[in-house]
Design an enzyme around this catalytic site. Sequence first.
Site, PDB file in Angstrom:
ATOM      1  N   SER A  49     103.183  -5.096  62.399  1.00 25.30           N
ATOM      2  CA  SER A  49     104.218  -6.053  62.808  1.00 25.30           C
ATOM      3  C   SER A  49     104.135  -7.323  61.974  1.00 25.30           C
ATOM      4  O   SER A  49     105.067  -8.125  61.969  1.00 25.30           O
ATOM      5  CB  SER A  49     104.079  -6.395  64.301  1.00 25.30           C
ATOM      6  OG  SER A  49     102.747  -6.766  64.615  1.00 25.30           O
ATOM      7  N   ASP A  87      95.923  -1.529  61.663  1.00 23.70           N
ATOM      8  CA  ASP A  87      97.098  -0.700  61.963  1.00 23.70           C
ATOM      9  C   ASP A  87      97.543   0.012  60.688  1.00 23.70           C
ATOM     10  O   ASP A  87      97.843  -0.646  59.679  1.00 23.70           O
ATOM     11  CB  ASP A  87      98.205  -1.639  62.476  1.00 23.70           C
ATOM     12  CG  ASP A  87      99.268  -0.917  63.259  1.00 23.70           C
ATOM     13  OD1 ASP A  87      99.039   0.242  63.652  1.00 23.70           O
ATOM     14  OD2 ASP A  87     100.320  -1.527  63.497  1.00 23.70           O
ATOM     15  N   LYS A 117      94.536   2.264  64.137  1.00 24.12           N
ATOM     16  CA  LYS A 117      95.589   2.778  65.026  1.00 24.12           C
ATOM     17  C   LYS A 117      96.675   3.405  64.174  1.00 24.12           C
ATOM     18  O   LYS A 117      96.978   2.889  63.085  1.00 24.12           O
ATOM     19  CB  LYS A 117      96.172   1.635  65.870  1.00 24.12           C
ATOM     20  CG  LYS A 117      97.396   2.048  66.671  1.00 24.12           C
ATOM     21  CD  LYS A 117      97.920   0.932  67.554  1.00 24.12           C
ATOM     22  CE  LYS A 117      98.937   0.019  66.887  1.00 24.12           C
ATOM     23  NZ  LYS A 117     100.127   0.699  66.343  1.00 24.12           N
ATOM     24  N   GLU A 119     100.662   5.636  64.590  1.00 26.42           N
ATOM     25  CA  GLU A 119     101.755   5.984  65.493  1.00 26.42           C
ATOM     26  C   GLU A 119     102.023   7.486  65.477  1.00 26.42           C
ATOM     27  O   GLU A 119     101.861   8.134  64.436  1.00 26.42           O
ATOM     28  CB  GLU A 119     103.047   5.245  65.061  1.00 26.42           C
ATOM     29  CG  GLU A 119     102.905   3.738  65.100  1.00 26.42           C
ATOM     30  CD  GLU A 119     104.185   3.017  64.679  1.00 26.42           C
ATOM     31  OE1 GLU A 119     105.250   3.673  64.521  1.00 26.42           O
ATOM     32  OE2 GLU A 119     104.121   1.786  64.511  1.00 26.42           O
ATOM     33  N   GLU A 186     103.572   1.924  74.288  1.00 26.00           N
ATOM     34  CA  GLU A 186     104.486   0.794  74.091  1.00 26.00           C
ATOM     35  C   GLU A 186     105.834   1.111  74.720  1.00 26.00           C
ATOM     36  O   GLU A 186     106.467   2.134  74.380  1.00 26.00           O
ATOM     37  CB  GLU A 186     104.658   0.506  72.584  1.00 26.00           C
ATOM     38  CG  GLU A 186     105.634  -0.642  72.340  1.00 26.00           C
ATOM     39  CD  GLU A 186     105.710  -1.103  70.890  1.00 26.00           C
ATOM     40  OE1 GLU A 186     104.923  -0.621  70.057  1.00 26.00           O
ATOM     41  OE2 GLU A 186     106.586  -1.947  70.611  1.00 26.00           O
TER      42      GLU A 186
HETATM   43  O1  KIV Z   1     102.257  -3.546  64.563  1.00 28.62           O
HETATM   44  C1  KIV Z   1     102.010  -3.877  65.712  1.00 28.62           C
HETATM   45  O2  KIV Z   1     101.757  -5.029  66.061  1.00 28.62           O
HETATM   46  C2  KIV Z   1     102.024  -2.824  66.704  1.00 28.62           C
HETATM   47  C3  KIV Z   1     102.350  -3.260  68.077  1.00 28.62           C
HETATM   48  C4  KIV Z   1     103.829  -3.314  68.221  1.00 28.62           C
HETATM   49  C5  KIV Z   1     101.739  -2.395  69.047  1.00 28.62           C
HETATM   50  O3  KIV Z   1     101.860  -1.688  66.398  1.00 28.62           O
END
Ligand code: KIV
Length: 284
Positions: A49, A87, A117, A119, A186
């Site tokens: 994000s 992420d 993390k 998706e 989410e």
């Molecule tokens: O990129 C991010 O901050 C995320 C959140 C929306 C969970 O993946």
Amino acid sequence: MSERKKVTLPALFKKVAEGKPITWLTCYDYPTAYFQERAGIDMILVGDSLGMTMLGYDSTLPVTMSDMIRHTQAVRRGSPNAFLVGDMPYMSYQPSSETAVINAGRFMAEAACDGIKLEGGAEMADRIAAIVAAGIPAIGHLGLTPQSASALGGFRLQGKGALQAKKIIDDAKALEEAGAFAILLELVPDRVCQIITERAEHCIIMSLGSGPHAHGQLLIYHDLFGLYPKFTPRMAKVYGNAGELIQNGLEQYVAEVQNKEFPQPKNYFGMKDEAYDELIQMLD
Ligand code: KIV
């Protein structure tokens, strides 16, 4: 800097066992990480994000591994003790398990992360399994997955209908069985989050806008303080309007410079008469 102990995987599972909610926030820079560390946050997510909150893109898709590594390193410098999650950005894991392991490894080796993390549901279970097999703690992300916003029809609640909710529940089991130690839900309905949390056997379920039944909560840092100028999602709680504070301060600075009210003597440094006279003589 606080003297607290490093947050480890066993420490997170201990919190779950004791029924203590886990706190998680996004973070993208050193000073914010410093403040979050002092506030005692359990987990930090350097989310992709940052493409929107820090780099001004309209989506997370243009974010690169280099962007992520640079910001994650800065966050680690500010917060040595939070459980730091990198992420995986768009196309850093989708092409293959091998790509996924290489890029997950970069977060660990170059940015001192504690885990990553990514998706996606059952279709990403082999990526999770490969990353976990490489010794890297992995978190799944279900429901509204921003990298697939186009396929999902935009940034909206997921799993409203029974069929879609069942798929999210099945996906969560597939990720847990693949070895994910945690799953972020989410924007799914609270009762879907509750079912997944109750059925989780060895997996920590975290909620972002998915209600109170999870083992912990995640929010986007910018939403807490009115720092994202384009919008604040309904699920966020605003704890203070730092955006407004900064805007007012900037306007005051502009006005004071224009009106010659800034700088005042305390904002600059003088020179002894003796040195000044010598300088003038030199110039003459
Ligand atoms: O990129 C991010 O901050 C995320 C959140 C929306 C969970 O993946």
